[in-house]
Every structure is written in C-alpha cells, then in structure tokens.
Design a protein around this motif. Sequence first.
Motif, PDB file in Angstrom:
ATOM      1  N   ILE A  12       1.008  -1.488  -0.143  1.00  0.00           N
ATOM      2  CA  ILE A  12      -0.089   0.349  -0.215  1.00  0.00           C
ATOM      3  C   ILE A  12       1.026   1.290  -0.516  1.00  0.00           C
ATOM      4  CG2 ILE A  12      -1.811   1.038   1.790  1.00  0.00           C
ATOM      5  CD1 ILE A  12      -2.670  -2.004   2.429  1.00  0.00           C
ATOM      6  N   GLY A  13       1.934   1.340   0.709  1.00  0.00           N
ATOM      7  CA  GLY A  13       2.863   2.661   0.957  1.00  0.00           C
ATOM      8  C   GLY A  13       3.762   1.640  -0.551  1.00  0.00           C
ATOM      9  N   PHE A  14       3.471   1.093  -1.418  1.00  0.00           N
ATOM     10  CA  PHE A  14       4.598   1.728  -2.241  1.00  0.00           C
ATOM     11  C   PHE A  14       3.451   2.284  -3.544  1.00  0.00           C
ATOM     12  CE2 PHE A  14       7.432  -2.124  -1.549  1.00  0.00           C
ATOM     13  CZ  PHE A  14       8.142  -1.236  -1.274  1.00  0.00           C
ATOM     14  N   THR A  15       2.090   2.107  -3.029  1.00  0.00           N
ATOM     15  CA  THR A  15       0.830   2.668  -4.122  1.00  0.00           C
ATOM     16  C   THR A  15       0.755   4.057  -3.862  1.00  0.00           C
ATOM     17  OG1 THR A  15       0.389  -0.042  -4.544  1.00  0.00           O
ATOM     18  CG2 THR A  15      -1.087   2.085  -4.695  1.00  0.00           C
ATOM     19  N   LEU A  16       1.009   4.255  -2.905  1.00  0.00           N
ATOM     20  CA  LEU A  16       0.749   5.915  -2.263  1.00  0.00           C
ATOM     21  C   LEU A  16       1.699   6.679  -3.087  1.00  0.00           C
ATOM     22  CD1 LEU A  16      -0.921   5.229   1.583  1.00  0.00           C
ATOM     23  CD2 LEU A  16      -2.340   6.098  -0.888  1.00  0.00           C
ATOM     24  N   LEU A  17       2.608   6.436  -2.225  1.00  0.00           N
ATOM     25  CA  LEU A  17       3.829   6.599  -3.238  1.00  0.00           C
ATOM     26  C   LEU A  17       4.672   7.199  -4.918  1.00  0.00           C
ATOM     27  CD1 LEU A  17       6.514   6.090  -0.182  1.00  0.00           C
ATOM     28  CD2 LEU A  17       5.744   7.946  -0.172  1.00  0.00           C
ATOM     29  N   ASP A  18       3.811   6.302  -5.276  1.00  0.00           N
ATOM     30  CA  ASP A  18       4.041   6.466  -6.398  1.00  0.00           C
ATOM     31  C   ASP A  18       4.735   4.976  -7.143  1.00  0.00           C
ATOM     32  OD1 ASP A  18       1.419   7.299  -7.539  1.00  0.00           O
ATOM     33  OD2 ASP A  18       1.740   8.841  -7.398  1.00  0.00           O
ATOM     34  N   ILE A  19       5.426   4.511  -6.663  1.00  0.00           N
ATOM     35  CA  ILE A  19       7.139   3.836  -6.202  1.00  0.00           C
ATOM     36  C   ILE A  19       6.218   2.415  -7.619  1.00  0.00           C
ATOM     37  CG2 ILE A  19       8.814   1.785  -5.489  1.00  0.00           C
ATOM     38  CD1 ILE A  19       8.332   4.236  -3.515  1.00  0.00           C
ATOM     39  N   LYS A  20       5.369   1.620  -6.954  1.00  0.00           N
ATOM     40  CA  LYS A  20       5.495   0.767  -7.727  1.00  0.00           C
ATOM     41  C   LYS A  20       3.280  -0.130  -7.664  1.00  0.00           C
ATOM     42  CE  LYS A  20       5.317  -3.414 -10.265  1.00  0.00           C
ATOM     43  NZ  LYS A  20       5.422  -3.142 -11.530  1.00  0.00           N
ATOM     44  N   ARG A  21       2.109   0.052  -8.179  1.00  0.00           N
ATOM     45  CA  ARG A  21       0.922  -0.579  -8.598  1.00  0.00           C
ATOM     46  C   ARG A  21       1.245  -1.784  -8.111  1.00  0.00           C
ATOM     47  NH1 ARG A  21      -3.798  -2.450 -10.159  1.00  0.00           N
ATOM     48  NH2 ARG A  21      -5.229  -1.584  -9.240  1.00  0.00           N
ATOM     49  N   VAL A  22       0.710  -2.496  -7.128  1.00  0.00           N
ATOM     50  CA  VAL A  22       1.001  -3.370  -6.701  1.00  0.00           C
ATOM     51  C   VAL A  22      -0.317  -4.180  -6.592  1.00  0.00           C
ATOM     52  CG1 VAL A  22       1.427  -5.629  -4.693  1.00  0.00           C
ATOM     53  CG2 VAL A  22       2.952  -3.279  -4.564  1.00  0.00           C
ATOM     54  N   LYS A  23      -0.695  -5.586  -6.776  1.00  0.00           N
ATOM     55  CA  LYS A  23      -1.350  -5.872  -6.941  1.00  0.00           C
ATOM     56  C   LYS A  23      -2.922  -5.916  -5.301  1.00  0.00           C
ATOM     57  CE  LYS A  23      -2.491  -6.605 -12.142  1.00  0.00           C
ATOM     58  NZ  LYS A  23      -2.555  -8.264 -13.226  1.00  0.00           N
ATOM     59  N   LEU A  24      -2.649  -5.637  -4.389  1.00  0.00           N
ATOM     60  CA  LEU A  24      -2.843  -6.314  -2.785  1.00  0.00           C
ATOM     61  C   LEU A  24      -4.107  -6.794  -3.102  1.00  0.00           C
ATOM     62  CD1 LEU A  24      -2.063  -2.322  -1.309  1.00  0.00           C
ATOM     63  CD2 LEU A  24      -1.019  -5.194  -1.455  1.00  0.00           C
ATOM     64  N   SER A  25      -5.106  -6.748  -3.880  1.00  0.00           N
ATOM     65  CA  SER A  25      -6.595  -7.343  -3.855  1.00  0.00           C
ATOM     66  C   SER A  25      -5.896  -9.126  -4.005  1.00  0.00           C
ATOM     67  CB  SER A  25      -7.658  -7.211  -4.558  1.00  0.00           C
ATOM     68  OG  SER A  25      -7.544  -5.257  -3.914  1.00  0.00           O
ATOM     69  N   ASN A  26      -5.120  -9.337  -4.739  1.00  0.00           N
ATOM     70  CA  ASN A  26      -5.179 -10.632  -5.984  1.00  0.00           C
ATOM     71  C   ASN A  26      -4.356 -11.126  -4.601  1.00  0.00           C
ATOM     72  OD1 ASN A  26      -6.719 -10.398  -7.395  1.00  0.00           O
ATOM     73  ND2 ASN A  26      -4.865 -10.140  -9.262  1.00  0.00           N
ATOM     74  N   LEU A  27      -3.208  -9.586  -3.264  1.00  0.00           N
ATOM     75  CA  LEU A  27      -2.664 -10.868  -2.609  1.00  0.00           C
ATOM     76  C   LEU A  27      -3.326 -11.351  -1.332  1.00  0.00           C
ATOM     77  CD1 LEU A  27       0.426  -9.289  -2.802  1.00  0.00           C
ATOM     78  CD2 LEU A  27       0.417 -11.074  -3.591  1.00  0.00           C
ATOM     79  N   LEU A  28      -4.392 -10.877  -1.202  1.00  0.00           N
ATOM     80  CA  LEU A  28      -5.005 -10.817   0.515  1.00  0.00           C
ATOM     81  C   LEU A  28      -4.874 -11.997   0.735  1.00  0.00           C
ATOM     82  CD1 LEU A  28      -8.179  -8.547  -0.547  1.00  0.00           C
ATOM     83  CD2 LEU A  28      -6.752  -8.448   0.904  1.00  0.00           C
ATOM     84  N   PRO A  29      -5.291 -13.400  -0.293  1.00  0.00           N
ATOM     85  CA  PRO A  29      -5.583 -15.394  -0.143  1.00  0.00           C
ATOM     86  C   PRO A  29      -4.541 -15.332   1.365  1.00  0.00           C
ATOM     87  CG  PRO A  29      -5.872 -14.825  -2.124  1.00  0.00           C
ATOM     88  CD  PRO A  29      -5.923 -13.924  -1.967  1.00  0.00           C
ATOM     89  N   ALA A  30      -2.846 -13.697   1.702  1.00  0.00           N
ATOM     90  CA  ALA A  30      -1.840 -14.636   1.949  1.00  0.00           C
ATOM     91  C   ALA A  30      -2.381 -14.595   3.302  1.00  0.00           C
ATOM     92  CB  ALA A  30      -1.063 -13.631   2.001  1.00  0.00           C
ATOM     93  N   LEU A  31      -3.674 -14.149   3.729  1.00  0.00           N
ATOM     94  CA  LEU A  31      -4.123 -13.814   4.826  1.00  0.00           C
ATOM     95  C   LEU A  31      -4.212 -15.214   5.629  1.00  0.00           C
ATOM     96  CD1 LEU A  31      -5.364 -10.567   5.094  1.00  0.00           C
ATOM     97  CD2 LEU A  31      -2.671 -10.883   5.956  1.00  0.00           C
TER      98      LEU A  31
END
Length: 227
Positions: free
Chosen positions: A197-216
């Motif tokens: 999320i931090g990388f996305t907010l800082l425009d460093i790299k957009r990460v597909k975080l929704s697709n990583l949710l099954p990690a929980l």
Amino acid sequence: MLPLGSLVNALAIILGSVIGMLLHNRFPERVRAIVFQGLGLCVLLIGIQMALKVENILIVIFSVLLGGILGELLNLEGLFEVLAAKLKAVVRSRNASFTDGLITSSLIFCIGAMAIVGSFDEGIRGDATVLYTKSILDGFASVALASTYGAGVLFSFLPVLLYQGGLTLFAGVFQQYFTPQLIAQLTATGGVLILGIGFTLLDIKRVKLSNLLPALPMVVVLTLIFG
C-alpha cells in the motif's frame, strides 16, 4: 456479541470522509501531494513494524506466494473492481476515482495489526480499546484520502464493518485457536501487504494487493499445520 468497536470505526471513517470531501477544493494540489507522501511513508513504517513481528519467515513467504497465485487465478482484483463499479452505480457517483478510493482505503483500514488484534481483543476479552484507538487514526486518514479520492473512501466503512465485525464474532467462537504465534504470523503477513500500500501511495509501484489477500487465510492454515 455486538461488534461495538467496528461500529465506532465505521462511523469515524464516515465522519472523516465527509470532512475530506468538504475540504476537497480547498486543498491545493501541492498540499494533497505532500499529505499523500507523508501518509505513504507512515504506511511503510507501519508495514515494516508489523512485518518484523514474524516468527517463522518461511511460512510468511509461502503464504504470500501461494496466496498471490490463488488471488491471481481467482482474479480478485477484477472482482473487487466490478463490485466497486456496481456500488458506484447504485450511489450514482460520477467520481472517476471512486473505485480507486474505495479499494485503496479499504485495504489501508482492513489490513493491519490493529484491525486483526483489535477485533480479536473485543471478541475474546470484550475489550474494544484497540479498535477505538484505530478509529481515531482511520478518521484522520480518511480526511486525507477523501480529499483526493472522494466518495469512494466514505463507502470503505462497509468492508471495514463486515471484516472487523466478522473477525470479532469469529474470535469469540474460536478463541482457543488464536495463539500468540498465530496472531504474530497474521500481523507479519498483513505488514507485507501494507508495504505494498505504501509503494502504491508513493507512486513507486502499483501492487495488486487485492490478489494478495488470500495470503492472510493461507498463513493461518500453514501456521496451524507447520507452526
């Protein structure tokens, strides 16, 4: 048990979002930019602190990798975008950033140590102090987010209420299974996602975080088996 902490959290997000939307036109672009940069740096710090609570790094690594593969195969990000678009149509919003605001703020508010630990605390011990504290933080964060993204941030109260309230009720029923080690592993995995999320907010790299949710849920299963 009524998930009172989650209800207060949802109200704080609604209030903060309304304030942010009212201030939208009064924030110069350079002010919004520096606020987001500051928020992004703070999110990175939170993610690092959470990730360092890891007790078994291999389980976290495999959870993120396997969870990411599963999320990609299920195309969870696409599913969330469709749901957000339907909600946007229902509320008749014309805001182009509605979907981005809803998904980004929902992830920030839901994936974190305070959301998990706070919900468990209320469910297991009946103590909502952590969630009340989180409500204050989320309220201020929603002001900054809503000033940029608009109404999408306001409606993030729905996933927050469902997620945290569900965890509270779940923890109350299955409290004997939530050991300190399991909570630490969940926290560490959530920290890894928060870094994204931090990388996305800082425009460093957009990460597909929704697709990583099954990690929980994956880290819960692997910790119970191998922990």
